[in-house]
Design an enzyme around this catalytic site. Structure first.
Site, PDB file in Angstrom:
ATOM      1  N   THR A 150      -8.667   2.962  15.674  1.00 53.26           N
ATOM      2  CA  THR A 150      -8.198   3.472  16.962  1.00 53.26           C
ATOM      3  C   THR A 150      -9.321   3.512  17.984  1.00 53.26           C
ATOM      4  OG1 THR A 150      -6.554   4.827  15.835  1.00 53.26           O
ATOM      5  CG2 THR A 150      -7.070   5.412  18.106  1.00 53.26           C
TER       6      THR A 150
ATOM      7  N   THR B  40      -7.004  -1.135   8.865  1.00 51.56           N
ATOM      8  CA  THR B  40      -8.162  -1.116   9.751  1.00 51.56           C
ATOM      9  C   THR B  40      -9.361  -1.757   9.067  1.00 51.56           C
ATOM     10  OG1 THR B  40      -8.747   1.130   9.015  1.00 51.56           O
ATOM     11  CG2 THR B  40      -7.358   0.941  10.974  1.00 51.56           C
TER      12      THR B  40
ATOM     13  N   GLY C 244      -4.528  -0.945  15.575  1.00 49.11           N
ATOM     14  CA  GLY C 244      -5.386   0.050  14.935  1.00 49.11           C
ATOM     15  C   GLY C 244      -4.732   1.410  14.867  1.00 49.11           C
TER      16      GLY C 244
ATOM     17  N   HIS D 286     -12.305  12.038  12.062  1.00 45.27           N
ATOM     18  CA  HIS D 286     -11.289  11.903  11.028  1.00 45.27           C
ATOM     19  C   HIS D 286     -11.686  12.707   9.788  1.00 45.27           C
ATOM     20  CE1 HIS D 286      -9.905   8.463  13.434  1.00 45.27           C
ATOM     21  NE2 HIS D 286      -8.749   8.611  12.793  1.00 45.27           N
TER      22      HIS D 286
ATOM     23  N   GLY E 101       0.829  -1.201   0.000  1.00 53.35           N
ATOM     24  CA  GLY E 101       0.000   0.000   0.000  1.00 53.35           C
ATOM     25  C   GLY E 101       0.862   1.248   0.000  1.00 53.35           C
TER      26      GLY E 101
ATOM     27  N   GLU F 170      13.989   8.832   6.930  1.00 52.72           N
ATOM     28  CA  GLU F 170      14.339   9.689   8.069  1.00 52.72           C
ATOM     29  C   GLU F 170      15.100   8.908   9.135  1.00 52.72           C
ATOM     30  OE1 GLU F 170      11.384  12.670   9.934  1.00 52.72           O
ATOM     31  OE2 GLU F 170      11.229  10.893  11.197  1.00 52.72           O
TER      32      GLU F 170
ATOM     33  N   LYS G 244     -12.032   9.147   5.031  1.00 55.92           N
ATOM     34  CA  LYS G 244     -11.921   7.875   5.748  1.00 55.92           C
ATOM     35  C   LYS G 244     -13.156   7.017   5.483  1.00 55.92           C
ATOM     36  CE  LYS G 244     -10.654   5.824  10.185  1.00 55.92           C
ATOM     37  NZ  LYS G 244      -9.629   4.991   9.538  1.00 55.92           N
TER      38      LYS G 244
ATOM     39  N   MET H 201      -0.769   6.858   3.823  1.00 63.19           N
ATOM     40  CA  MET H 201       0.076   6.312   4.876  1.00 63.19           C
ATOM     41  C   MET H 201       1.353   5.720   4.289  1.00 63.19           C
ATOM     42  SD  MET H 201      -0.452   6.830   7.970  1.00 63.19           S
ATOM     43  CE  MET H 201       0.926   5.764   8.338  1.00 63.19           C
TER      44      MET H 201
END
Length: 241
Positions: A141, A75, A98, A130, A7, A22, A134, A12
């Site tokens: 979460t 999720t 989550g 959110h 993905g 990083e 979404k 994300m």
């Protein structure tokens, strides 16, 4: 470490690519919808899955075949996916959550503590907001936080969960864990768990200001997971809670 990201072209996935660089690691390769994760897994030290529930079986199979750890941030998982995770964890290290945020992980710990110490006369409500894009609700979460509360009280979340209240619902069911969902704008993530007792309320909250917090948490979890024996792990294990 060499990361494989499933993905990797999603929001994300892009944040994760930045966090991997990083931290001084390498994004070895990524796949998206329709791609085969098995060749990817053979080139990597760890897989990170931010794809879709329908892809979970293939992604777990790829990790098992390559003998490498897998982290899952997808999720919207159901009971059938829980079984898949348990089977994969017999062969390789599996960390599913989550939310990879370190702050949310600590929040879940505090929710568990509060739920275990406050009696049943303290009602529990989970509120989340959110961005407008979404697709699942309540969020992973929110479910994670509700599950923390349910575990602390020794009850089953599916049996006590109340969401989507509308119309003449009657009085609040004793022992219920309520969920309220808001969607709009570009909100990265807002979560609050409200403990409403007799004449007082306790609210535990977390605000995500940037998607990078989840990506950095995933990288930290991958670093921790490397070299662990096969098994099922959580973000609380990563923080030593």
């Amino acid at each position: 470490m060499r990361f494989g990201v499933i993905g990797h072209k999603g929001r994300m996935g892009e944040a994760l690519a930045a966090a991997i660089t990083e931290a001084g690691h390498t994004l070895q390769v990524g796949v998206d919808a329709g791609g085969d994760p098995e060749p990817l897994a053979c080139q990597c030290d760890v897989l990170v899955d931010f794809s879709a529930p329908a892809a979970l079986a293939a992604n777990l199979s790829a990790a098992r075949a390559a003998g490498i750890p897998i982290l899952i941030g997808t999720t919207g998982l159901g009971e059938e996916h829980v079984v898949m995770l348990a089977e994969a964890a017999k062969v390789v290290p599996v960390l599913q959550t989550g939310n990879f945020s370190l702050g949310v992980t600590l929040l879940a710990h505090l929710v568990r503590e509060a739920a275990s110490r406050l009696g049943p006369d303290w009602d529990i409500e989970v509120l989340e907001m959110h961005h407008r894009m979404k697709v699942d609700a309540p969020s992973g979460t929110a479910r994670l936080l509700g599950e923390a509360a349910a575990q602390a009280r020794g009850i089953s979340l599916p049996d006590h969960m109340e969401s989507g209240r509308h119309g003449m619902t009657g009085a609040r069911r004793e022992g219920a864990i309520g969920f309220a969902t808001l969607r709009g704008g570009t909100v990265a993530g807002e979560h609050s768990v409200i403990f409403a007792g007799p004449s007082e309320r306790l609210t535990l909250s977390h605000s995500a200001e940037d998607r990078m917090i989840f990506a950095r948490g995933a990288v930290k979890a991958a670093e921790w997971l490397r070299g662990k024996p096969a098994g099922r792990y959580t973000m609380e294990d990563v923080l030593g809670l």
